[in-house]
Scaffold this motif. Sequence first.
Motif, PDB file in Angstrom:
ATOM      1  N   SER A  21       0.832  -1.201   0.000  1.00  0.00           N
ATOM      2  CA  SER A  21       0.000   0.000   0.000  1.00  0.00           C
ATOM      3  C   SER A  21       0.868   1.253   0.000  1.00  0.00           C
ATOM      4  CB  SER A  21      -0.925   0.008   1.215  1.00  0.00           C
ATOM      5  OG  SER A  21      -0.165   0.175   2.408  1.00  0.00           O
ATOM      6  N   TYR A  22       0.276   2.363  -0.398  1.00  0.00           N
ATOM      7  CA  TYR A  22       0.988   3.641  -0.436  1.00  0.00           C
ATOM      8  C   TYR A  22       1.503   4.004   0.955  1.00  0.00           C
ATOM      9  CZ  TYR A  22       1.736   8.667  -1.172  1.00  0.00           C
ATOM     10  OH  TYR A  22       2.272   9.924  -1.231  1.00  0.00           O
ATOM     11  N   VAL A  23       0.636   3.867   1.960  1.00  0.00           N
ATOM     12  CA  VAL A  23       1.030   4.179   3.339  1.00  0.00           C
ATOM     13  C   VAL A  23       2.093   3.186   3.815  1.00  0.00           C
ATOM     14  CG1 VAL A  23       0.224   4.310   5.736  1.00  0.00           C
ATOM     15  CG2 VAL A  23      -1.187   5.242   3.892  1.00  0.00           C
ATOM     16  N   GLY A  24       1.882   1.903   3.488  1.00  0.00           N
ATOM     17  CA  GLY A  24       2.863   0.886   3.870  1.00  0.00           C
ATOM     18  C   GLY A  24       4.214   1.136   3.231  1.00  0.00           C
ATOM     19  N   CYS A  25       4.205   1.600   1.998  1.00  0.00           N
ATOM     20  CA  CYS A  25       5.451   1.879   1.285  1.00  0.00           C
ATOM     21  C   CYS A  25       6.205   3.036   1.947  1.00  0.00           C
ATOM     22  CB  CYS A  25       5.149   2.215  -0.177  1.00  0.00           C
ATOM     23  SG  CYS A  25       6.608   2.312  -1.233  1.00  0.00           S
ATOM     24  N   LEU A  26       5.486   4.106   2.280  1.00  0.00           N
ATOM     25  CA  LEU A  26       6.135   5.241   2.940  1.00  0.00           C
ATOM     26  C   LEU A  26       6.655   4.852   4.324  1.00  0.00           C
ATOM     27  CD1 LEU A  26       3.947   8.378   2.074  1.00  0.00           C
ATOM     28  CD2 LEU A  26       6.028   7.551   0.987  1.00  0.00           C
ATOM     29  N   THR A  27       5.885   4.007   5.026  1.00  0.00           N
ATOM     30  CA  THR A  27       6.318   3.553   6.352  1.00  0.00           C
ATOM     31  C   THR A  27       7.590   2.726   6.239  1.00  0.00           C
ATOM     32  OG1 THR A  27       4.018   3.500   7.109  1.00  0.00           O
ATOM     33  CG2 THR A  27       5.635   2.281   8.415  1.00  0.00           C
ATOM     34  N   GLN A  28       7.611   1.801   5.277  1.00  0.00           N
ATOM     35  CA  GLN A  28       8.797   0.972   5.073  1.00  0.00           C
ATOM     36  C   GLN A  28       9.999   1.820   4.682  1.00  0.00           C
ATOM     37  OE1 GLN A  28       9.288  -1.717   1.589  1.00  0.00           O
ATOM     38  NE2 GLN A  28       9.394  -3.377   3.077  1.00  0.00           N
ATOM     39  N   MET A  29       9.779   2.795   3.803  1.00  0.00           N
ATOM     40  CA  MET A  29      10.861   3.675   3.386  1.00  0.00           C
ATOM     41  C   MET A  29      11.398   4.462   4.585  1.00  0.00           C
ATOM     42  SD  MET A  29      10.827   6.899   0.738  1.00  0.00           S
ATOM     43  CE  MET A  29      10.066   7.958   1.975  1.00  0.00           C
ATOM     44  N   SER A  30      10.503   4.952   5.450  1.00  0.00           N
ATOM     45  CA  SER A  30      10.916   5.730   6.617  1.00  0.00           C
ATOM     46  C   SER A  30      11.780   4.906   7.557  1.00  0.00           C
ATOM     47  CB  SER A  30       9.686   6.243   7.373  1.00  0.00           C
ATOM     48  OG  SER A  30       8.918   7.096   6.565  1.00  0.00           O
ATOM     49  N   LEU A  31      11.330   3.681   7.868  1.00  0.00           N
ATOM     50  CA  LEU A  31      12.088   2.819   8.780  1.00  0.00           C
ATOM     51  C   LEU A  31      13.415   2.396   8.160  1.00  0.00           C
ATOM     52  CD1 LEU A  31       9.146   0.623  10.127  1.00  0.00           C
ATOM     53  CD2 LEU A  31      10.356   2.441  11.353  1.00  0.00           C
ATOM     54  N   PHE A  32      13.388   2.127   6.865  1.00  0.00           N
ATOM     55  CA  PHE A  32      14.618   1.748   6.159  1.00  0.00           C
ATOM     56  C   PHE A  32      15.657   2.865   6.271  1.00  0.00           C
ATOM     57  CE2 PHE A  32      17.191   1.834   2.275  1.00  0.00           C
ATOM     58  CZ  PHE A  32      17.721   0.546   2.273  1.00  0.00           C
ATOM     59  N   LEU A  33      15.220   4.117   6.084  1.00  0.00           N
ATOM     60  CA  LEU A  33      16.137   5.251   6.147  1.00  0.00           C
ATOM     61  C   LEU A  33      16.627   5.495   7.574  1.00  0.00           C
ATOM     62  CD1 LEU A  33      14.332   7.654   3.675  1.00  0.00           C
ATOM     63  CD2 LEU A  33      16.639   6.734   3.407  1.00  0.00           C
ATOM     64  N   ILE A  34      15.741   5.337   8.555  1.00  0.00           N
ATOM     65  CA  ILE A  34      16.144   5.546   9.948  1.00  0.00           C
ATOM     66  C   ILE A  34      17.252   4.572  10.333  1.00  0.00           C
ATOM     67  CG2 ILE A  34      15.407   5.276  12.353  1.00  0.00           C
ATOM     68  CD1 ILE A  34      12.697   6.449  11.542  1.00  0.00           C
ATOM     69  N   PHE A  35      17.006   3.277  10.110  1.00  0.00           N
ATOM     70  CA  PHE A  35      17.981   2.275  10.542  1.00  0.00           C
ATOM     71  C   PHE A  35      19.215   2.250   9.639  1.00  0.00           C
ATOM     72  CE2 PHE A  35      13.992   0.480  12.391  1.00  0.00           C
ATOM     73  CZ  PHE A  35      14.368   0.604  13.716  1.00  0.00           C
ATOM     74  N   GLY A  36      19.036   2.519   8.347  1.00  0.00           N
ATOM     75  CA  GLY A  36      20.186   2.579   7.445  1.00  0.00           C
ATOM     76  C   GLY A  36      21.104   3.740   7.790  1.00  0.00           C
ATOM     77  N   SER A  37      20.510   4.912   8.055  1.00  0.00           N
ATOM     78  CA  SER A  37      21.310   6.080   8.450  1.00  0.00           C
ATOM     79  C   SER A  37      21.963   5.858   9.810  1.00  0.00           C
ATOM     80  CB  SER A  37      20.423   7.330   8.500  1.00  0.00           C
ATOM     81  OG  SER A  37      19.912   7.650   7.225  1.00  0.00           O
TER      82      SER A  37
END
Length: 323
Positions: free
Chosen positions: A107-123
Amino acid sequence: MTHQSPSANQCPNNTETQHRTHISEFQLISLSEDPDKQPLLFGLFLSMYLVTVLGNLLIILAVSSDPHLHTPMYFFLSNLSLADIGFISTTVPKVLVNIQTHSRAISYVGCLTQMSLFLIFGSMDALLLTVMAYDRYVAICHPLHYLVIMNPQLCGLLVLVSFFISLFDSQLHNLIILQFTNFKGVEISNFFCDPSQLLNLACPDTFFNNILKYFLGAIYGISPISGILFSYYKIISSILRIPSSGGRYKVFYTCGSHLAVVCLFYGTGFGAYLGSAVSHSPRKVVVASVMYTEVTPMLNPFIYSLRNRDIKSALRRLHSRTV
């Protein structure tokens, strides 16, 4: 309702935009179209996930339970292990669900959520590796003042600052993506919501978008590695002044595990993003992304435990107490 543009490579024209509602879901790339390979892929990803989580949890448990490891270096290592667990947890569970349900939708919301968490932990991974390089620099170049400089307050502050910078990076990407209501298509050429892939799909495809993408990549990709390179430049300069080769090896040995993790993290990371920019083969992008997002967090505990006598001793003591 989800609408896909007539062309996967073009933004919709004004007429199409007027009749186009907000996108509701994206389609992730399938790891394999062969149904016979799905159980194998499920088992492979599940095994990597379990090994990563258990390995990093053991590192955290060993550091927290052994007083000998209550030092700045191992404090940062336990936070790195925590970030690695979060990093792999943003992608693998969704992959496992998609394999089981034979679905590629997110989902659009799920995609943004996944992207946010990916960036937080990756950074967080990138910044903690930079902090650990600074810790090694202080330990080798200023050993007499190490405990004064790397006091508990500074260590806690460095981790906290790393988290807030990562959170800012994540929210900045979210705000940028939320500005776009139209996309070239719904097909993401990766098995997770890769931030660079979303920016590539965003409409309008302007020069400003490309500049913004490379600017953010430079700030959050090149800045940490610059800090690591500067720290190791100072460390190597200090090591070369040690008269005995045995002394030089002993000092440099303490940096071996960290250097291996840095090379693995940035090597696979740059490989994944340069591959997505240069290669037109989605399969090659997926392979590079698997190395970066799944294999690297899995190998980190092995690198630190196999090369580190303190960690191995702490794990043996933990095992003997458990038994």
